[in-house]
Write an enzyme that holds these catalytic residues in place. Sequence first.
Site, PDB file in Angstrom:
ATOM      1  N   ARG A 236      17.659  28.061  71.277  1.00 24.28           N
ATOM      2  CA  ARG A 236      17.243  28.683  70.330  1.00 24.28           C
ATOM      3  C   ARG A 236      15.572  28.965  70.515  1.00 24.28           C
ATOM      4  O   ARG A 236      14.949  28.133  70.855  1.00 24.28           O
ATOM      5  CB  ARG A 236      17.346  27.650  68.966  1.00 24.28           C
ATOM      6  CG  ARG A 236      16.712  26.504  69.136  1.00 24.28           C
ATOM      7  CD  ARG A 236      16.604  25.529  67.637  1.00 24.28           C
ATOM      8  NE  ARG A 236      16.626  24.231  67.718  1.00 24.28           N
ATOM      9  CZ  ARG A 236      15.397  23.415  67.986  1.00 24.28           C
ATOM     10  NH1 ARG A 236      14.322  24.263  68.230  1.00 24.28           N
ATOM     11  NH2 ARG A 236      15.476  22.359  67.916  1.00 24.28           N
ATOM     12  N   HIS A 240      13.570  24.261  65.043  1.00 22.20           N
ATOM     13  CA  HIS A 240      14.846  23.594  64.354  1.00 22.20           C
ATOM     14  C   HIS A 240      14.881  24.341  62.790  1.00 22.20           C
ATOM     15  O   HIS A 240      16.081  24.771  62.523  1.00 22.20           O
ATOM     16  CB  HIS A 240      14.598  22.069  64.095  1.00 22.20           C
ATOM     17  CG  HIS A 240      15.661  21.563  63.156  1.00 22.20           C
ATOM     18  ND1 HIS A 240      17.167  21.510  63.617  1.00 22.20           N
ATOM     19  CD2 HIS A 240      15.653  21.087  61.892  1.00 22.20           C
ATOM     20  CE1 HIS A 240      17.720  21.203  62.646  1.00 22.20           C
ATOM     21  NE2 HIS A 240      17.006  20.951  61.629  1.00 22.20           N
ATOM     22  N   TYR A 249       7.291  19.518  71.232  1.00 18.39           N
ATOM     23  CA  TYR A 249       8.191  18.933  71.957  1.00 18.39           C
ATOM     24  C   TYR A 249       8.819  19.687  73.315  1.00 18.39           C
ATOM     25  O   TYR A 249       9.783  19.256  73.752  1.00 18.39           O
ATOM     26  CB  TYR A 249       9.387  18.407  71.106  1.00 18.39           C
ATOM     27  CG  TYR A 249      10.016  19.362  70.423  1.00 18.39           C
ATOM     28  CD1 TYR A 249      11.045  20.116  70.864  1.00 18.39           C
ATOM     29  CD2 TYR A 249       9.717  19.611  69.033  1.00 18.39           C
ATOM     30  CE1 TYR A 249      11.680  21.091  69.939  1.00 18.39           C
ATOM     31  CE2 TYR A 249      10.324  20.653  67.929  1.00 18.39           C
ATOM     32  CZ  TYR A 249      11.185  21.216  68.679  1.00 18.39           C
ATOM     33  OH  TYR A 249      12.066  22.251  67.935  1.00 18.39           O
TER      34      TYR A 249
END
Length: 275
Positions: A236, A240, A249
Amino acid sequence: QRDKLLWMYDTMVTIRGFEMRGFHEVSSKALTAAIHRSVGQEAVPTGICAHLRHDDYLASTHRGHGHCIAKGVDVKPMMAELFGKSTGSNKGKGGSMHIADMSKGMLGTNGIVGASVPLAVGAALTAQQQNTDRVAIAFFGDGGANQGIVHESMNLAAVWKLPVIFVCENNMYAESTPVEYAVPIADIADRATGYGFPGTVVDGMNVFEVYEAARIAVNRARSGDGPTLLECKTYRYYGHSGMDNPRSYRTEEEELSWKARDPLKQFQDRVIRDE
């Protein structure tokens, strides 16, 4: 063949356009709807649904706009649902994570991780009991792969040889948790061996590879030979949801390496090369 190629490209472009426009509209109007974009993952639902009929079943996830579009759900009521309008697919009461259209076999997007999988297994049992050749698709992510209900569903599907295809969209992160932190094996597809049915790793950035793997799995299910697990390794491009910063991250270098394999660009390059 030409019509199928046009359908696949149009579907991937529509998914990306819907995701980008929907996120922009919701964000700019300060609506509270949660949007989980699947930009970068378009090849997976497109390659899978290219083999499905309207009467086949599909159970989705919280990141399910692409699944809905590839299954044939009208984008207008989908967008209206994001705005909470009465013209939405669920009368504006469900939002992004609860879009359904039973006329298309879309059993619904689902905000509970892994919860769509037993729904697909139940639909597959219905198809078997009614002696039809319908199949069911169960989408889940790398995070969902560790949910107990997913394992129970796979076990039951194997015992009863149900016509269901388990599709793990491994986009490498469960929210911000890297897959290697939560999964002790290199390939989630290997877990299928423990249940006695095939497991295949697929390049989820390449719609042609997804299409071919799905063809084998769907034919197997329709012929009564039982389930298959497809692990589609994909990525992706964004966080999120709209609330997190993926750079907290993962690195820019990692993102660029995946974007270099963009599914739309790969499709264009191959079709032009093969003309």
